[in-house]
Structures are given as C-alpha cells and as structure tokens.
Design a protein around this motif. Structure first.
Motif, PDB file in Angstrom:
ATOM      1  N   SER A  43       0.834  -1.194   0.000  1.00 29.57           N
ATOM      2  CA  SER A  43       0.000   0.000   0.000  1.00 29.57           C
ATOM      3  C   SER A  43       0.873   1.250   0.000  1.00 29.57           C
ATOM      4  O   SER A  43       1.846   1.335   0.754  1.00 29.57           O
ATOM      5  N   THR A  44       0.526   2.207  -0.875  1.00 29.89           N
ATOM      6  CA  THR A  44       1.221   3.493  -0.870  1.00 29.89           C
ATOM      7  C   THR A  44       0.384   4.511  -0.102  1.00 29.89           C
ATOM      8  O   THR A  44      -0.850   4.465  -0.130  1.00 29.89           O
ATOM      9  N   LEU A  45       1.059   5.406   0.583  1.00 27.70           N
ATOM     10  CA  LEU A  45       0.410   6.451   1.367  1.00 27.70           C
ATOM     11  C   LEU A  45       1.002   7.788   0.921  1.00 27.70           C
ATOM     12  O   LEU A  45       2.078   8.180   1.357  1.00 27.70           O
ATOM     13  N   THR A  46       0.283   8.465   0.027  1.00 26.57           N
ATOM     14  CA  THR A  46       0.753   9.737  -0.513  1.00 26.57           C
ATOM     15  C   THR A  46      -0.015  10.869   0.156  1.00 26.57           C
ATOM     16  O   THR A  46      -1.243  10.932   0.054  1.00 26.57           O
ATOM     17  N   PRO A  47       0.669  11.781   0.850  1.00 23.81           N
ATOM     18  CA  PRO A  47      -0.054  12.852   1.559  1.00 23.81           C
ATOM     19  C   PRO A  47      -0.565  13.919   0.598  1.00 23.81           C
ATOM     20  O   PRO A  47       0.099  14.289  -0.370  1.00 23.81           O
ATOM     21  N   ARG A  48      -1.790  14.394   0.876  1.00 24.36           N
ATOM     22  CA  ARG A  48      -2.332  15.595   0.220  1.00 24.36           C
ATOM     23  C   ARG A  48      -2.282  16.722   1.239  1.00 24.36           C
ATOM     24  O   ARG A  48      -2.666  16.541   2.393  1.00 24.36           O
ATOM     25  N   ARG A  49      -1.832  17.880   0.785  1.00 23.23           N
ATOM     26  CA  ARG A  49      -1.624  18.978   1.726  1.00 23.23           C
ATOM     27  C   ARG A  49      -2.480  20.184   1.356  1.00 23.23           C
ATOM     28  O   ARG A  49      -2.781  20.420   0.188  1.00 23.23           O
ATOM     29  N   SER A  50      -2.852  20.920   2.390  1.00 19.61           N
ATOM     30  CA  SER A  50      -3.576  22.170   2.214  1.00 19.61           C
ATOM     31  C   SER A  50      -2.600  23.249   1.757  1.00 19.61           C
ATOM     32  O   SER A  50      -1.385  23.060   1.785  1.00 19.61           O
ATOM     33  N   PRO A  51      -3.103  24.416   1.327  1.00 19.51           N
ATOM     34  CA  PRO A  51      -2.194  25.512   0.946  1.00 19.51           C
ATOM     35  C   PRO A  51      -1.228  25.912   2.057  1.00 19.51           C
ATOM     36  O   PRO A  51      -0.154  26.441   1.776  1.00 19.51           O
ATOM     37  N   THR A  52      -1.589  25.628   3.306  1.00 19.28           N
ATOM     38  CA  THR A  52      -0.701  25.982   4.422  1.00 19.28           C
ATOM     39  C   THR A  52       0.304  24.873   4.741  1.00 19.28           C
ATOM     40  O   THR A  52       1.112  25.017   5.653  1.00 19.28           O
ATOM     41  N   GLY A  53       0.240  23.757   3.994  1.00 22.00           N
ATOM     42  CA  GLY A  53       1.183  22.673   4.206  1.00 22.00           C
ATOM     43  C   GLY A  53       0.694  21.578   5.127  1.00 22.00           C
ATOM     44  O   GLY A  53       1.388  20.584   5.335  1.00 22.00           O
ATOM     45  N   GLU A  54      -0.503  21.709   5.672  1.00 20.46           N
ATOM     46  CA  GLU A  54      -1.050  20.692   6.585  1.00 20.46           C
ATOM     47  C   GLU A  54      -1.553  19.494   5.790  1.00 20.46           C
ATOM     48  O   GLU A  54      -2.189  19.650   4.739  1.00 20.46           O
ATOM     49  N   VAL A  55      -1.257  18.283   6.279  1.00 17.75           N
ATOM     50  CA  VAL A  55      -1.741  17.067   5.621  1.00 17.75           C
ATOM     51  C   VAL A  55      -3.238  16.941   5.843  1.00 17.75           C
ATOM     52  O   VAL A  55      -3.714  16.913   6.986  1.00 17.75           O
ATOM     53  N   THR A  56      -3.995  16.898   4.756  1.00 18.88           N
ATOM     54  CA  THR A  56      -5.447  16.773   4.857  1.00 18.88           C
ATOM     55  C   THR A  56      -5.933  15.351   4.625  1.00 18.88           C
ATOM     56  O   THR A  56      -7.015  14.976   5.090  1.00 18.88           O
ATOM     57  N   SER A  57      -5.146  14.548   3.890  1.00 19.08           N
ATOM     58  CA  SER A  57      -5.547  13.161   3.650  1.00 19.08           C
ATOM     59  C   SER A  57      -4.349  12.378   3.128  1.00 19.08           C
ATOM     60  O   SER A  57      -3.314  12.946   2.756  1.00 19.08           O
ATOM     61  N   TYR A  58      -4.500  11.050   3.127  1.00 18.62           N
ATOM     62  CA  TYR A  58      -3.534  10.157   2.505  1.00 18.62           C
ATOM     63  C   TYR A  58      -4.273   9.329   1.462  1.00 18.62           C
ATOM     64  O   TYR A  58      -5.340   8.787   1.729  1.00 18.62           O
ATOM     65  N   ARG A  59      -3.693   9.227   0.275  1.00 21.70           N
ATOM     66  CA  ARG A  59      -4.321   8.458  -0.790  1.00 21.70           C
ATOM     67  C   ARG A  59      -3.268   7.582  -1.450  1.00 21.70           C
ATOM     68  O   ARG A  59      -2.071   7.858  -1.374  1.00 21.70           O
ATOM     69  N   GLY A  60      -3.718   6.523  -2.108  1.00 22.82           N
ATOM     70  CA  GLY A  60      -2.747   5.688  -2.799  1.00 22.82           C
ATOM     71  C   GLY A  60      -3.296   4.331  -3.181  1.00 22.82           C
ATOM     72  O   GLY A  60      -4.430   3.963  -2.843  1.00 22.82           O
TER      73      GLY A  60
END
Length: 464
Positions: free
Chosen positions: A220-237
C-alpha cells in the motif's frame, strides 16, 4: 401535541433529507428521506453523536459550517461530496436557540431559480469532474483508497472492495469506518506513516483482513495531500494484492532452506567420515612409531601429533556448525549447543540466556537459528571478541533474538564474494516477516537484533 405530530409528518413528507442536532452533536431527529439516503434507521441515528456516526466529517467543511452556524446564528450553506452516499449533496444549516436543523438535497442543477449561471456551470463542471474521477478509480485493476490523517475512509474504489471480499465500494464504506480496521495489525498503518520518506510516498507491506476474516498481503502506498498551508489533509494511494508473490517467496525460501540443509548435511558427513577418520588413524600410527624413533625425534613428533589433535577438534567443530539445527528441546538449547561448538577452543566466553520455549512457528524458529548461526560464525571469524552474549526474549507481540560481542566492530553488509552472510541475514529476516538491525561501530563491538512477530490470532474478529 397535535401540531408537533403534524410538523413531524410534514418533515417526513419532504423529498429532501432533514435532520436536527444539539450543540454537542447529539442527533435529535432524522426524516424518512434522509434515512433512505444514508441507509440508517431512525433508532440507529437519534440519540447518537453525529461525529460518531460520520467520523470522516471531522475536520471537513460540514463541521466548520455547523460550528459557524451555531456560533453566529446565521444560516449556512455548502455543497460537498459525501463518501457515504457516493455523490454531491447540498446542506443548508438553520440555527435555532438550542439546536440546528440541516436540510439535505442532491443540489441538482436548476433547483435554485436565483442561482447565477456562472456558478451553475461551475457546479456542473465540478460534478462532471467528480464523475470522471469515480470512473477512473473504478476502472483501476489495483485497489485505491483515500483516508483522513487519523484513518477515516473518504473514498475507495471497486477493485479494493472486491479484493477485500465486499460486494461493492458502497458496502465497504458502510461496513468499515476507519482504514485501521482493515489491517490485521492496526499498528502497521501507523508505522507506515511514521517511516521516513524524504517527501516521497510512503509504502508499506502488511496484512489486511477480508470481509470473511481471512488475511491478504498487500503493498500500500500512502501519498499525503496537503492544504495551501502545508497541513496534511488526507492520505491516498494504491493497494496491491501481493499474496501470491508472498506465497511464492515463502516457497522459494523453503526450497532454498531444504537445499542448504541437504548440502550442509552432506558436507558434515563427508568431513566426519573421511578426513576425521584418516587424521585420527595418522595420529595413532605416529603414536606407535614414537618408541621406534631416535630420542631426537620425540619432541618434533609430539608437536606434529598436537597439531593433528587441534585439527581434529576444529573439524569436529565444523561438523557441529554444518549439522542441521536440532531444536527438539527449544531454540535456547539449540543455540547453546551451537555457540559451544562455534567457539570451542577459541578462548571466547559465550553466554546464552532465554526461556526454553517460545511461541514461534517452526519456520520462524529455524530462521532465527540460521540467523544466529551466521552472527556467531561472523563473530568467531572477524570480531576477535572476549565475550559473546546470546539472548532470547518474548517482548509484546514479538520474539527478540540478540547476539552481542565486545569485538572490533565495523561489520556491514557486502555483496563481495565470500561476504554475503550479513546480506542473507537481512533477506531471511524479511522473509520471516521480521526485522533485523546491526549496530557495529568501529572498535565498539557488534550487536545483531532480530525481531520476529508472533503468529496472528487463529480466530480473527468477525468483520462489521
């Protein structure tokens, strides 16, 4: 009472969904339309906390708008994709003195007469993009999931649902609220998130649990999605089924172990049956010749006999090292006999400590013995150690084997011919599902630590 009953009947007759909740999140009412939309009965929802029923709503726009409505007293409206129902929904939030009422509908185009054309077209493009996104996800051969940072499922595709034995993605979303519930060991996901990735997607190999409770190995891959401020909002993969690869690797290692055991046995027998017997015969012959030789030859002859005696001892030690592991009395006893054979005649003090029996499956026990043998042989050949300590311990959900010496240190894996022992130790540990670490600073001794997980429970919890 009559007017209250009439109001409830009117709300139940609405085509759109309606629910109300207290400031603390307790659901007070759900009409029939919303019950059908989200697949919940009245008694399953009323009295429950909104965020317990819909954990993926935490940290999203719906939570922000609900809070804003209660704090400001102003009507709020938003349109957002709902993972539970798999489509976009419009929510209009009406605050009251002691509760908020939320109207939920499809937000279909043209329902609101005063909606500007530009906004309507933007919403249409967004919905089309969402449909294309779903189509792409569901056309993938591999599984796909997106979760919040704490594990709540946001979206899954049909391939992942099929891999885990569910009828479709909607059933998986309705049955499992958190990705942590999918793993046989929930800590596997946490360990993956904690691993260093240098900005790249994290990748873990672990066991997930199918709907019927049987395990499936996945990558399983866990790729972080970040908000404009750099905060991780979710992991997808992606989630790839690697069960067949794991099984093939296990069969390959078993075949290699059988071949290695057979080769070692043949070599041990060859050393024992021919060279040892010939050397012993030569020693006896020299003992018989000594009285017939002049006195000047006595001392050199004794020296030759002593060298032959040491050779016999070394060859017997070699036979011990080459012989297959004898673990009938437990891993600790087997390692104790092995260590005594490896270091016989060396002057190195060896200590082996640990419980007689440990809850390891036979293949893991044999693998641990082979790794310990390689570590002990390396210590004998290269460490020049005065003390070697072998320890076995049952720690939590794993068995930990440690081989430590006070020698010269500086050990490291190498692919050079004749130096593959440590590399093979890492490979064997990985094949057992364990982890191996080697701490060997120059002039600081060497510590080899193997951690082997215990067998998973034979009767896994039934899926929700």
């Amino acid at each position: 009472m009559q007017r209250g009953a009439s109001a409830i009947q009117a709300l139940d007759n609405l085509a759109g969904g309606v629910f109300s909740m207290a400031p603390d999140g307790t659901i007070l009412f759900v009409n029939d339309a919303l019950q059908r939309t989200v697949g919940l009965r009245f008694e399953e929802a009323v009295g429950r906390n909104f965020y317990d029923l819909f954990p993926y709503a935490r940290g999203t726009e719906i939570e922000r708008h609900l809070t804003l409505a209660m704090e400001s007293g102003e009507v709020q409206e938003l349109e957002e994709f709902s993972p539970r129902v798999g489509r976009w929904l419009r929510r209009r939030i009406f605050p009251g003195p002691d509760s908020v009422t939320v109207l939920v509908d499809e937000g279909g185009l043209g329902r609101v007469e005063d909606e500007p054309n530009r906004l309507r077209h933007a919403l249409e493009r967004a919905r089309n993009a969402e449909r294309r996104y779903r189509d792409v996800l569901d056309s993938m051969a591999d599984g796909w999931k997106e979760t919040t940072p704490d594990g709540a499922l946001i979206v899954v595709n049909e391939a992942l649902a099929t891999m885990l034995g569910y009828d479709d993605a909607n059933q998986l979303m309705a049955s499992v609220s958190s990705a942590n519930e999918l793993y046989v060991d929930p800590e596997d996901r946490a360990r993956g998130l904690q691993s260093e990735s240098d900005g790249r997607p994290r990748m873990i190999e672990a066991q997930m649990r199918r709907r019927d409770g049987t395990p499936v190995w996945v990558r399983s891959t866990l790729t972080p999605r970040r908000s404009p401020t750099g905060e991780v909002t979710s992991y997808r993969g992606f989630v790839e089924d690697i069960t067949e690869q794991r099984d093939a690797e296990h069969r390959r290692r078993e075949a290699e172990d059988r071949i290695e055991t057979r080769e070692r046995t043949l070599l041990a027998e060859a050393v024992h049956d021919a060279p040892l017997q010939l050397i012993v015969a030569a020693m006896l012959r020299l003992d018989g010749l000594e009285p017939q030789l002049p006195p000047a030859f006595s001392e050199p002859l004794e020296h030759v006999i002593e060298l032959l005696r040491q050779t016999v001892e070394r060859l017997r030690d070699l036979v011990v090292v080459l012989s297959p592991p004898v673990l009938g009395h437990g891993l600790a006893d087997g390692l104790r006999a092995l260590a005594q054979g490896v270091f016989a005649g060396s002057g190195t003090e060896v200590e082996v400590a640990g419980p007689a029996r440990l809850p390891l499956r036979p293949d893991a026990e044999n693998g641990a013995f082979r790794i310990a043998r390689e570590a002990l042989v390396n210590a004998r050949r290269h460490a020049r150690a005065e003390h070697v300590v072998v320890r076995l311990a049952h720690e939590g959900d794993a068995v930990v084997l440690t081989v430590a010496d006070d020698g010269v240190g500086g050990a490291h894996p190498s692919s050079e011919p004749g130096h593959l022992g440590m590399t093979s130790m890492y490979s064997r540990a990985e094949g057992m599902g364990g982890t191996l670490t080697v701490d060997s600073p120059p002039d600081g001794g060497t510590t080899v630590t193997l951690s082997v997980p215990l067998d998973p429970p034979s009767d896994p919890p039934a899926p929700r």
